[in-house]
Design a protein around this motif. Structure first.
Motif, PDB file in Angstrom:
ATOM      1  N   ALA A 185       0.846  -1.205   0.000  1.00  0.00           N
ATOM      2  CA  ALA A 185       0.000   0.000   0.000  1.00  0.00           C
ATOM      3  C   ALA A 185       0.877   1.250   0.000  1.00  0.00           C
ATOM      4  CB  ALA A 185      -0.927  -0.004   1.207  1.00  0.00           C
ATOM      5  N   LEU A 186       1.926   1.220   0.814  1.00  0.00           N
ATOM      6  CA  LEU A 186       2.823   2.382   0.883  1.00  0.00           C
ATOM      7  C   LEU A 186       3.533   2.586  -0.452  1.00  0.00           C
ATOM      8  CD1 LEU A 186       4.332   1.771   4.440  1.00  0.00           C
ATOM      9  CD2 LEU A 186       2.643   3.500   3.799  1.00  0.00           C
ATOM     10  N   ALA A 187       3.938   1.474  -1.059  1.00  0.00           N
ATOM     11  CA  ALA A 187       4.594   1.572  -2.376  1.00  0.00           C
ATOM     12  C   ALA A 187       3.615   2.127  -3.406  1.00  0.00           C
ATOM     13  CB  ALA A 187       5.107   0.194  -2.811  1.00  0.00           C
ATOM     14  N   GLY A 188       2.351   1.689  -3.306  1.00  0.00           N
ATOM     15  CA  GLY A 188       1.323   2.163  -4.239  1.00  0.00           C
ATOM     16  C   GLY A 188       1.115   3.669  -4.120  1.00  0.00           C
ATOM     17  N   VAL A 189       1.071   4.171  -2.877  1.00  0.00           N
ATOM     18  CA  VAL A 189       0.866   5.608  -2.689  1.00  0.00           C
ATOM     19  C   VAL A 189       2.074   6.389  -3.233  1.00  0.00           C
ATOM     20  CG1 VAL A 189       0.429   7.454  -1.025  1.00  0.00           C
ATOM     21  CG2 VAL A 189      -0.642   5.229  -0.700  1.00  0.00           C
ATOM     22  N   SER A 190       3.270   5.837  -3.063  1.00  0.00           N
ATOM     23  CA  SER A 190       4.438   6.562  -3.598  1.00  0.00           C
ATOM     24  C   SER A 190       4.408   6.553  -5.135  1.00  0.00           C
ATOM     25  CB  SER A 190       5.749   6.004  -3.041  1.00  0.00           C
ATOM     26  OG  SER A 190       5.949   4.690  -3.470  1.00  0.00           O
ATOM     27  N   ARG A 191       3.869   5.497  -5.740  1.00  0.00           N
ATOM     28  CA  ARG A 191       3.724   5.493  -7.209  1.00  0.00           C
ATOM     29  C   ARG A 191       2.678   6.529  -7.645  1.00  0.00           C
ATOM     30  NH1 ARG A 191       3.775  -0.059  -6.733  1.00  0.00           N
ATOM     31  NH2 ARG A 191       1.577  -0.212  -7.311  1.00  0.00           N
ATOM     32  N   MET A 192       1.634   6.682  -6.828  1.00  0.00           N
ATOM     33  CA  MET A 192       0.623   7.710  -7.127  1.00  0.00           C
ATOM     34  C   MET A 192       1.269   9.105  -7.102  1.00  0.00           C
ATOM     35  SD  MET A 192      -2.705   8.752  -4.825  1.00  0.00           S
ATOM     36  CE  MET A 192      -1.681   9.501  -3.529  1.00  0.00           C
ATOM     37  N   VAL A 193       2.172   9.312  -6.141  1.00  0.00           N
ATOM     38  CA  VAL A 193       2.887  10.600  -6.060  1.00  0.00           C
ATOM     39  C   VAL A 193       3.697  10.827  -7.338  1.00  0.00           C
ATOM     40  CG1 VAL A 193       4.761  11.826  -4.848  1.00  0.00           C
ATOM     41  CG2 VAL A 193       2.959  10.677  -3.534  1.00  0.00           C
ATOM     42  N   CYS A 194       4.429   9.793  -7.777  1.00  0.00           N
ATOM     43  CA  CYS A 194       5.208   9.899  -9.039  1.00  0.00           C
ATOM     44  C   CYS A 194       4.289  10.282 -10.188  1.00  0.00           C
ATOM     45  CB  CYS A 194       5.835   8.560  -9.420  1.00  0.00           C
ATOM     46  SG  CYS A 194       7.160   8.041  -8.388  1.00  0.00           S
ATOM     47  N   ALA A 195       3.141   9.602 -10.271  1.00  0.00           N
ATOM     48  CA  ALA A 195       2.233   9.833 -11.396  1.00  0.00           C
ATOM     49  C   ALA A 195       1.675  11.253 -11.371  1.00  0.00           C
ATOM     50  CB  ALA A 195       1.092   8.808 -11.352  1.00  0.00           C
ATOM     51  N   LEU A 196       1.373  11.760 -10.182  1.00  0.00           N
ATOM     52  CA  LEU A 196       0.866  13.136 -10.075  1.00  0.00           C
ATOM     53  C   LEU A 196       1.916  14.140 -10.537  1.00  0.00           C
ATOM     54  CD1 LEU A 196      -0.891  13.136  -6.574  1.00  0.00           C
ATOM     55  CD2 LEU A 196      -1.976  13.721  -8.755  1.00  0.00           C
ATOM     56  N   LEU A 197       3.161  13.888 -10.130  1.00  0.00           N
ATOM     57  CA  LEU A 197       4.218  14.863 -10.422  1.00  0.00           C
ATOM     58  C   LEU A 197       4.657  14.824 -11.880  1.00  0.00           C
ATOM     59  CD1 LEU A 197       6.421  14.558  -7.196  1.00  0.00           C
ATOM     60  CD2 LEU A 197       4.669  16.259  -7.732  1.00  0.00           C
ATOM     61  N   THR A 198       4.459  13.685 -12.534  1.00  0.00           N
ATOM     62  CA  THR A 198       4.931  13.580 -13.923  1.00  0.00           C
ATOM     63  C   THR A 198       3.775  13.649 -14.924  1.00  0.00           C
ATOM     64  OG1 THR A 198       4.899  11.163 -13.693  1.00  0.00           O
ATOM     65  CG2 THR A 198       7.001  12.252 -13.335  1.00  0.00           C
ATOM     66  N   ASP A 199       2.604  14.075 -14.453  1.00  0.00           N
ATOM     67  CA  ASP A 199       1.461  14.297 -15.349  1.00  0.00           C
ATOM     68  C   ASP A 199       1.739  15.590 -16.128  1.00  0.00           C
ATOM     69  OD1 ASP A 199      -0.966  14.993 -16.524  1.00  0.00           O
ATOM     70  OD2 ASP A 199      -2.166  14.404 -14.786  1.00  0.00           O
ATOM     71  N   LEU A 200       1.868  15.481 -17.436  1.00  0.00           N
ATOM     72  CA  LEU A 200       2.288  16.642 -18.233  1.00  0.00           C
ATOM     73  C   LEU A 200       1.111  17.411 -18.841  1.00  0.00           C
ATOM     74  CD1 LEU A 200       5.456  15.085 -19.910  1.00  0.00           C
ATOM     75  CD2 LEU A 200       5.313  16.478 -17.837  1.00  0.00           C
ATOM     76  N   THR A 201      -0.081  17.212 -18.257  1.00  0.00           N
ATOM     77  CA  THR A 201      -1.240  17.983 -18.719  1.00  0.00           C
ATOM     78  C   THR A 201      -1.012  19.455 -18.365  1.00  0.00           C
ATOM     79  OG1 THR A 201      -2.574  16.076 -18.134  1.00  0.00           O
ATOM     80  CG2 THR A 201      -3.753  18.113 -18.602  1.00  0.00           C
ATOM     81  N   PRO A 202      -1.182  20.350 -19.333  1.00  0.00           N
ATOM     82  CA  PRO A 202      -0.942  21.769 -19.032  1.00  0.00           C
ATOM     83  C   PRO A 202      -1.952  22.316 -18.040  1.00  0.00           C
ATOM     84  CG  PRO A 202      -1.765  21.486 -21.277  1.00  0.00           C
ATOM     85  CD  PRO A 202      -1.565  20.120 -20.725  1.00  0.00           C
ATOM     86  N   PRO A 203      -1.645  23.446 -17.401  1.00  0.00           N
ATOM     87  CA  PRO A 203      -2.576  24.014 -16.423  1.00  0.00           C
ATOM     88  C   PRO A 203      -3.893  24.371 -17.088  1.00  0.00           C
ATOM     89  CG  PRO A 203      -0.547  25.319 -16.556  1.00  0.00           C
ATOM     90  CD  PRO A 203      -0.488  24.297 -17.627  1.00  0.00           C
ATOM     91  N   GLU A 204      -4.980  24.129 -16.435  1.00  0.00           N
ATOM     92  CA  GLU A 204      -6.289  24.404 -16.986  1.00  0.00           C
ATOM     93  C   GLU A 204      -6.594  25.885 -16.824  1.00  0.00           C
ATOM     94  OE1 GLU A 204      -5.352  22.086 -15.049  1.00  0.00           O
ATOM     95  OE2 GLU A 204      -5.894  20.180 -15.983  1.00  0.00           O
ATOM     96  N   GLU A 205      -7.020  26.495 -17.920  1.00  0.00           N
ATOM     97  CA  GLU A 205      -7.323  27.925 -17.857  1.00  0.00           C
ATOM     98  C   GLU A 205      -8.764  28.137 -17.400  1.00  0.00           C
ATOM     99  OE1 GLU A 205      -4.817  29.796 -18.446  1.00  0.00           O
ATOM    100  OE2 GLU A 205      -3.486  28.441 -19.526  1.00  0.00           O
ATOM    101  N   GLN A 206      -9.588  27.113 -17.642  1.00  0.00           N
ATOM    102  CA  GLN A 206     -11.016  27.244 -17.401  1.00  0.00           C
ATOM    103  C   GLN A 206     -11.393  26.585 -16.078  1.00  0.00           C
ATOM    104  OE1 GLN A 206     -13.638  28.015 -20.006  1.00  0.00           O
ATOM    105  NE2 GLN A 206     -11.901  29.151 -20.844  1.00  0.00           N
ATOM    106  N   GLU A 207     -12.435  27.115 -15.487  1.00  0.00           N
ATOM    107  CA  GLU A 207     -12.999  26.420 -14.333  1.00  0.00           C
ATOM    108  C   GLU A 207     -13.690  25.151 -14.818  1.00  0.00           C
ATOM    109  OE1 GLU A 207     -15.619  29.092 -12.390  1.00  0.00           O
ATOM    110  OE2 GLU A 207     -13.983  30.115 -11.366  1.00  0.00           O
ATOM    111  N   LYS A 208     -13.719  24.153 -13.966  1.00  0.00           N
ATOM    112  CA  LYS A 208     -14.454  22.941 -14.312  1.00  0.00           C
ATOM    113  C   LYS A 208     -15.221  22.476 -13.097  1.00  0.00           C
ATOM    114  CE  LYS A 208     -14.210  18.247 -15.839  1.00  0.00           C
ATOM    115  NZ  LYS A 208     -13.532  17.005 -15.820  1.00  0.00           N
ATOM    116  N   GLN A 209     -16.544  22.358 -13.265  1.00  0.00           N
ATOM    117  CA  GLN A 209     -17.373  21.935 -12.134  1.00  0.00           C
ATOM    118  C   GLN A 209     -17.108  20.479 -11.812  1.00  0.00           C
ATOM    119  OE1 GLN A 209     -19.328  24.179 -10.430  1.00  0.00           O
ATOM    120  NE2 GLN A 209     -18.385  25.651 -11.810  1.00  0.00           N
ATOM    121  N   MET A 210     -17.269  20.128 -10.558  1.00  0.00           N
ATOM    122  CA  MET A 210     -17.090  18.735 -10.134  1.00  0.00           C
ATOM    123  C   MET A 210     -18.155  17.861 -10.799  1.00  0.00           C
ATOM    124  SD  MET A 210     -14.879  18.162  -7.597  1.00  0.00           S
ATOM    125  CE  MET A 210     -13.887  19.078  -6.447  1.00  0.00           C
TER     126      MET A 210
END
Ligand SMILES: [Zn+2]
Length: 415
Positions: free
Chosen positions: A390-415
């Protein structure tokens, strides 16, 4: 490189219990000892600006290594733990290839972690389960979060994968609701952030309680009991019981779940002449939250009319608000969480926090900050458990969040 589990076992050897009765900040000096240890480790990872500030907060940042325009992401966990159950002398044990059954935590004291009490336990079958010895907390809340963040960051830096700028903060005194008191949002510098403070791998949360504390003071009148009738004896304890009995019977923490709010009678100090009641009022809905506070005042008004005197006084103090109100038009932040979890093969599981987090307060301080899993369950209890996987999985989630290359969203987006 260290694994998240190795880091976790190192961190829980530090006692960092916070103390609500303390007037210092942080509430216990031992938190700074752990903070200094983390700063040292962050410097060793190459986070050159890692430091502890005068209040005991740890900050550090990593610049972007690519040309793309990317948001600055913040990662936050808290360093303190509760002190009850005890936070010192944690003796962790790893059960390799856990068989999915009950776990005897402490033979001598007959303390058993049972799947009947904690059904999610059996989902860890085949993993390497981490438990305590049943006499202390395990410390997963929130050292599992810190371990996962630093392990994920180490991995990202070692891989040399493209990433945007990101920043890290470790906070003291979260468990006593002071974790954001001196948090410097501007210095931190994130566009948005995540607390890793939320339980099972895959869980994430963007709703928390609106919370208030209410004090009800009831003044009675004492006299010689033999002349109680003629002298107008008024027993404030009885009026306090009357007050409590007028609240909705099932709206308490023992009878509510999911999105149901409650009144929690936390303290009852009574003498004939003066009784004080302390309530915690929690509700995800702001409207119902306001109604709950209004009901306390209505009951007071009714009793004051009944007794013909202002015998009951109610004062309410708001403590926290639902982070949803600050996140609802920022659905793109949650899209990043879902993408990160999907990319590591974990099903995202959203559920409301039945409490508050540092992130809820930060969201109101201008830093949108949902809460993510840290890979440990049964927080604040002797039955806390986690697993190496589980701990290894959460650290992989951290890697994935940090290396997500989606550009910053300019628009608001409702949940
Ligand atoms: Zn926590």
């Amino acid at each position: 490189m260290k694994t998240a589990a190795q880091r976790f076992l190192d961190y829980i050897s530090y006692d960092t219990g916070s103390d609500i009765t303390s007037e210092t900040f942080p509430s216990t000096a031992k938190q700074k000892v752990f903070a200094a240890h983390l700063v040292q480790e962050m410097k060793e990872l190459g986070i050159a600006d890692a430091h502890m500030d005068e209040y005991g907060y740890v900050y550090g940042s990593v610049p972007s290594n690519c040309e793309r325009k990317l948001p600055v992401i913040g990662l936050i966990s808290h360093m303190d733990t509760v002190s009850d159950p005890p936070s010192a002398g944690i003796r962790p044990r790893i059960i390799r290839d856990y068989d999915g059954g009950d776990v005897v935590l402490n033979q001598e004291k007959e303390i058993v972690l049972r799947t009947a009490d904690y059904p999610s336990l059996s989902t860890y079958q085949g993993q390497d389960l981490i438990v305590g010895d049943g006499t202390t907390i395990l410390g997963g809340d929130d050292k599992a979060g810190i371990a996962a963040i630093l392990t994920g960051v180490e991995q990202v830096l070692a891989d040399g994968a493209p990433h945007g700028a990101f920043c890290i903060a470790f906070t003291p005194d979260e468990e006593i609701s002071r974790g954001t008191k001196y948090f410097d949002v501007e210095k931190f510098g994130a566009d948005f952030a995540f607390t890793l403070d939320g339980g099972k791998l895959g869980d994430y949360q963007y709703e928390s309680f609106n919370g208030a504390q209410a004090e009800v003071v009831i003044r009675g009148r004492m006299c010689h009991l033999g002349r109680g009738k003629s002298r107008g004896l008024r027993n404030s304890i009885r009026i306090a019981m009357e007050f409590q009995s007028m609240l909705p019977v099932f709206e308490d923490p023992a009878n509510t779940e999911k999105h149901e709010g409650y009144y929690h009678l936390d303290r009852f100090d009574g003498r004939v002449s003066l009784t004080r009641l302390l309530y915690r009022i929690n509700d995800h809905s702001r409207e119902k939250f306001e109604q709950k506070k209004a009901l306390l005042r209505e009951i007071a008004g009714f009793l004051n009319q009944k007794y013909g005197d202002p015998v009951v006084q109610v004062s309410c103090e708001d403590i926290c608000y639902n982070m949803y109100d600050r996140l609802k038009d920022k659905g793109y932040i949650l899209d990043r969480v879902r993408r990160a979890l999907h990319s590591i093969g974990v099903m995202p599981n959203e559920r409301p926090v039945r409490g508050s987090t540092d992130g809820a307060k930060l969201s109101y301080m201008g830093l949108p900050c949902p809460n993510l899993c840290m890979g440990s369950e049964n927080a604040h209890s002797i039955y806390e458990f986690s697993s190496v996987q589980a701990l290894a999985g959460v650290s992989r989630m951290v890697c994935a969040l940090l290396t997500d290359l989606t550009p910053p969203e300019e628009q608001e987006k409702q949940m």
